[in-house]
Design a protein around this motif. Structure first.
Motif, PDB file in Angstrom:
ATOM      1  N   MET A 124       0.838  -1.175   0.000  1.00 49.75           N
ATOM      2  CA  MET A 124       0.000   0.000   0.000  1.00 49.75           C
ATOM      3  C   MET A 124       0.884   1.240   0.000  1.00 49.75           C
ATOM      4  SD  MET A 124      -2.895  -0.860   2.911  1.00 49.75           S
ATOM      5  CE  MET A 124      -3.794   0.625   2.535  1.00 49.75           C
ATOM      6  N   GLU A 125       0.371   2.290  -0.617  1.00 44.49           N
ATOM      7  CA  GLU A 125       1.081   3.562  -0.588  1.00 44.49           C
ATOM      8  C   GLU A 125       0.267   4.574   0.210  1.00 44.49           C
ATOM      9  OE1 GLU A 125       3.812   3.547  -4.550  1.00 44.49           O
ATOM     10  OE2 GLU A 125       1.808   4.403  -4.752  1.00 44.49           O
ATOM     11  N   PHE A 126       0.995   5.484   0.854  1.00 44.93           N
ATOM     12  CA  PHE A 126       0.392   6.499   1.711  1.00 44.93           C
ATOM     13  C   PHE A 126       1.051   7.836   1.424  1.00 44.93           C
ATOM     14  CE2 PHE A 126       0.275   2.442   3.844  1.00 44.93           C
ATOM     15  CZ  PHE A 126      -1.011   2.367   4.374  1.00 44.93           C
ATOM     16  N   LEU A 127       0.250   8.892   1.369  1.00 44.53           N
ATOM     17  CA  LEU A 127       0.769  10.248   1.309  1.00 44.53           C
ATOM     18  C   LEU A 127       0.777  10.762   2.740  1.00 44.53           C
ATOM     19  CD1 LEU A 127       1.672  12.674  -0.411  1.00 44.53           C
ATOM     20  CD2 LEU A 127      -0.749  13.353  -0.513  1.00 44.53           C
ATOM     21  N   VAL A 128       1.956  11.122   3.229  1.00 50.41           N
ATOM     22  CA  VAL A 128       2.113  11.484   4.638  1.00 50.41           C
ATOM     23  C   VAL A 128       2.635  12.908   4.752  1.00 50.41           C
ATOM     24  CG1 VAL A 128       3.278  10.913   6.813  1.00 50.41           C
ATOM     25  CG2 VAL A 128       2.584   9.072   5.245  1.00 50.41           C
ATOM     26  N   ASN A 129       1.952  13.706   5.550  1.00 47.44           N
ATOM     27  CA  ASN A 129       2.396  15.052   5.874  1.00 47.44           C
ATOM     28  C   ASN A 129       2.912  15.024   7.302  1.00 47.44           C
ATOM     29  OD1 ASN A 129       1.068  18.026   7.064  1.00 47.44           O
ATOM     30  ND2 ASN A 129       2.633  18.021   5.502  1.00 47.44           N
ATOM     31  N   ILE A 130       4.152  15.453   7.474  1.00 47.18           N
ATOM     32  CA  ILE A 130       4.778  15.482   8.793  1.00 47.18           C
ATOM     33  C   ILE A 130       5.142  16.925   9.122  1.00 47.18           C
ATOM     34  CG2 ILE A 130       6.737  14.741  10.188  1.00 47.18           C
ATOM     35  CD1 ILE A 130       6.900  12.233   8.407  1.00 47.18           C
ATOM     36  N   LYS A 131       4.602  17.399  10.222  1.00 48.95           N
ATOM     37  CA  LYS A 131       4.959  18.715  10.751  1.00 48.95           C
ATOM     38  C   LYS A 131       5.692  18.478  12.064  1.00 48.95           C
ATOM     39  CE  LYS A 131       0.888  20.816   8.741  1.00 48.95           C
ATOM     40  NZ  LYS A 131      -0.449  21.331   8.972  1.00 48.95           N
ATOM     41  N   ILE A 132       6.829  19.108  12.213  1.00 50.69           N
ATOM     42  CA  ILE A 132       7.635  18.950  13.423  1.00 50.69           C
ATOM     43  C   ILE A 132       7.341  20.116  14.352  1.00 50.69           C
ATOM     44  CG2 ILE A 132       9.956  18.680  14.366  1.00 50.69           C
ATOM     45  CD1 ILE A 132       9.014  16.459  12.373  1.00 50.69           C
ATOM     46  N   GLU A 133       6.967  19.802  15.570  1.00 54.45           N
ATOM     47  CA  GLU A 133       6.643  20.815  16.575  1.00 54.45           C
ATOM     48  C   GLU A 133       7.714  20.811  17.667  1.00 54.45           C
ATOM     49  OE1 GLU A 133       2.672  19.601  17.622  1.00 54.45           O
ATOM     50  OE2 GLU A 133       1.837  20.551  15.833  1.00 54.45           O
ATOM     51  N   SER A 190       0.537  -2.366   5.365  1.00 52.01           N
ATOM     52  CA  SER A 190      -0.737  -2.004   6.005  1.00 52.01           C
ATOM     53  C   SER A 190      -0.567  -0.680   6.749  1.00 52.01           C
ATOM     54  CB  SER A 190      -1.146  -3.085   7.011  1.00 52.01           C
ATOM     55  OG  SER A 190      -0.223  -3.119   8.086  1.00 52.01           O
ATOM     56  N   ALA A 191      -1.692  -0.128   7.169  1.00 49.91           N
ATOM     57  CA  ALA A 191      -1.638   1.084   7.985  1.00 49.91           C
ATOM     58  C   ALA A 191      -0.929   0.804   9.303  1.00 49.91           C
ATOM     59  CB  ALA A 191      -3.049   1.619   8.224  1.00 49.91           C
ATOM     60  N   SER A 192      -1.105  -0.393   9.829  1.00 44.14           N
ATOM     61  CA  SER A 192      -0.435  -0.756  11.089  1.00 44.14           C
ATOM     62  C   SER A 192       1.080  -0.776  10.911  1.00 44.14           C
ATOM     63  CB  SER A 192      -0.930  -2.114  11.583  1.00 44.14           C
ATOM     64  OG  SER A 192      -2.286  -2.031  11.938  1.00 44.14           O
ATOM     65  N   GLU A 193       1.548  -1.336   9.797  1.00 47.77           N
ATOM     66  CA  GLU A 193       2.994  -1.346   9.559  1.00 47.77           C
ATOM     67  C   GLU A 193       3.509   0.082   9.388  1.00 47.77           C
ATOM     68  OE1 GLU A 193       6.446  -3.424   6.855  1.00 47.77           O
ATOM     69  OE2 GLU A 193       4.583  -2.864   5.839  1.00 47.77           O
ATOM     70  N   LEU A 194       2.760   0.926   8.676  1.00 44.85           N
ATOM     71  CA  LEU A 194       3.170   2.318   8.519  1.00 44.85           C
ATOM     72  C   LEU A 194       3.278   2.997   9.880  1.00 44.85           C
ATOM     73  CD1 LEU A 194       3.858   4.684   6.599  1.00 44.85           C
ATOM     74  CD2 LEU A 194       1.442   5.313   6.763  1.00 44.85           C
ATOM     75  N   HIS A 195       2.307   2.737  10.757  1.00 44.95           N
ATOM     76  CA  HIS A 195       2.363   3.321  12.098  1.00 44.95           C
ATOM     77  C   HIS A 195       3.643   2.886  12.821  1.00 44.95           C
ATOM     78  CE1 HIS A 195       1.086   4.860  15.978  1.00 44.95           C
ATOM     79  NE2 HIS A 195       1.494   3.708  16.476  1.00 44.95           N
ATOM     80  N   GLU A 196       3.979   1.611  12.724  1.00 44.68           N
ATOM     81  CA  GLU A 196       5.203   1.118  13.373  1.00 44.68           C
ATOM     82  C   GLU A 196       6.437   1.825  12.821  1.00 44.68           C
ATOM     83  OE1 GLU A 196       5.569  -0.969  15.990  1.00 44.68           O
ATOM     84  OE2 GLU A 196       3.386  -0.835  16.103  1.00 44.68           O
ATOM     85  N   ILE A 197       6.467   2.017  11.512  1.00 45.03           N
ATOM     86  CA  ILE A 197       7.614   2.692  10.882  1.00 45.03           C
ATOM     87  C   ILE A 197       7.709   4.138  11.362  1.00 45.03           C
ATOM     88  CG2 ILE A 197       8.503   3.563   8.681  1.00 45.03           C
ATOM     89  CD1 ILE A 197       7.225   0.978   7.413  1.00 45.03           C
ATOM     90  N   LEU A 198       6.597   4.866  11.250  1.00 46.33           N
ATOM     91  CA  LEU A 198       6.625   6.289  11.606  1.00 46.33           C
ATOM     92  C   LEU A 198       6.871   6.509  13.093  1.00 46.33           C
ATOM     93  CD1 LEU A 198       3.697   7.572   9.365  1.00 46.33           C
ATOM     94  CD2 LEU A 198       6.163   7.788   8.943  1.00 46.33           C
ATOM     95  N   SER A 199       6.298   5.670  13.931  1.00 44.59           N
ATOM     96  CA  SER A 199       6.486   5.844  15.374  1.00 44.59           C
ATOM     97  C   SER A 199       7.896   5.463  15.819  1.00 44.59           C
ATOM     98  CB  SER A 199       5.444   5.057  16.164  1.00 44.59           C
ATOM     99  OG  SER A 199       5.601   3.671  15.975  1.00 44.59           O
ATOM    100  N   GLY A 200       8.656   4.821  14.935  1.00 48.13           N
ATOM    101  CA  GLY A 200      10.048   4.500  15.231  1.00 48.13           C
ATOM    102  C   GLY A 200      11.025   5.597  14.834  1.00 48.13           C
ATOM    103  N   LEU A 201      10.525   6.640  14.179  1.00 51.19           N
ATOM    104  CA  LEU A 201      11.411   7.736  13.781  1.00 51.19           C
ATOM    105  C   LEU A 201      11.882   8.519  15.008  1.00 51.19           C
ATOM    106  CD1 LEU A 201       9.447   9.016  10.659  1.00 51.19           C
ATOM    107  CD2 LEU A 201      11.616   7.770  10.656  1.00 51.19           C
ATOM    108  N   PRO A 202      13.130   8.966  15.025  1.00 50.12           N
ATOM    109  CA  PRO A 202      13.646   9.694  16.180  1.00 50.12           C
ATOM    110  C   PRO A 202      12.841  10.943  16.540  1.00 50.12           C
ATOM    111  CG  PRO A 202      15.452   9.037  14.753  1.00 50.12           C
ATOM    112  CD  PRO A 202      14.178   8.713  14.023  1.00 50.12           C
TER     113      PRO A 202
END
Length: 108
Positions: free
Chosen positions: A1-10, A60-72
């Protein structure tokens, strides 16, 4: 699956600049590994902001969550995720997807 992700750093205005420099270095190294693994497909910076848009791949969305939540930088991220689906008018002639079983072009 592909996802378009917007990340804003606060990052807090009073945050430690040395810590920020370490996190940025870790983030770039991890992004390179994720790109090599095929998860981070493309990424664009929003000029003048701590923000980016990227195309990500995951099973899956779950795998994407695992990837993104592992970012520093995860603790300081504000995310918006849009799942993507193939469009029959996609002009990319290099799309690797096989033909649809109902004959409408590549499967989505």
């Amino acid at each position: 699956m592909e996802f378009l992700v917007n990340i804003k750093i606060e990052w807090p205005a009073d945050g430690d600049p040395e810590r920020w420099a370490r996190i940025v270095a870790e983030e770039r190294a991890m992004a390179a590994r994720l790109a090599e693994a095929g998860h981070l497909v493309r990424i664009w910076r929003v000029p003048g902001r701590r923000e980016n848009w990227g195309v990500w791949r995951a099973s899956s969305a779950s795998e994407l969550h695992e990837i993104l939540s592992g970012l520093p930088v995860w603790p300081w991220m504000d995310l918006t995720v849009h799942p993507l689906a193939w469009h029959p008018a996609d002009p990319d002639p290099h799309d690797p997807r096989p033909e649809s079983p109902i004959g409408l072009g590549p499967a989505g």
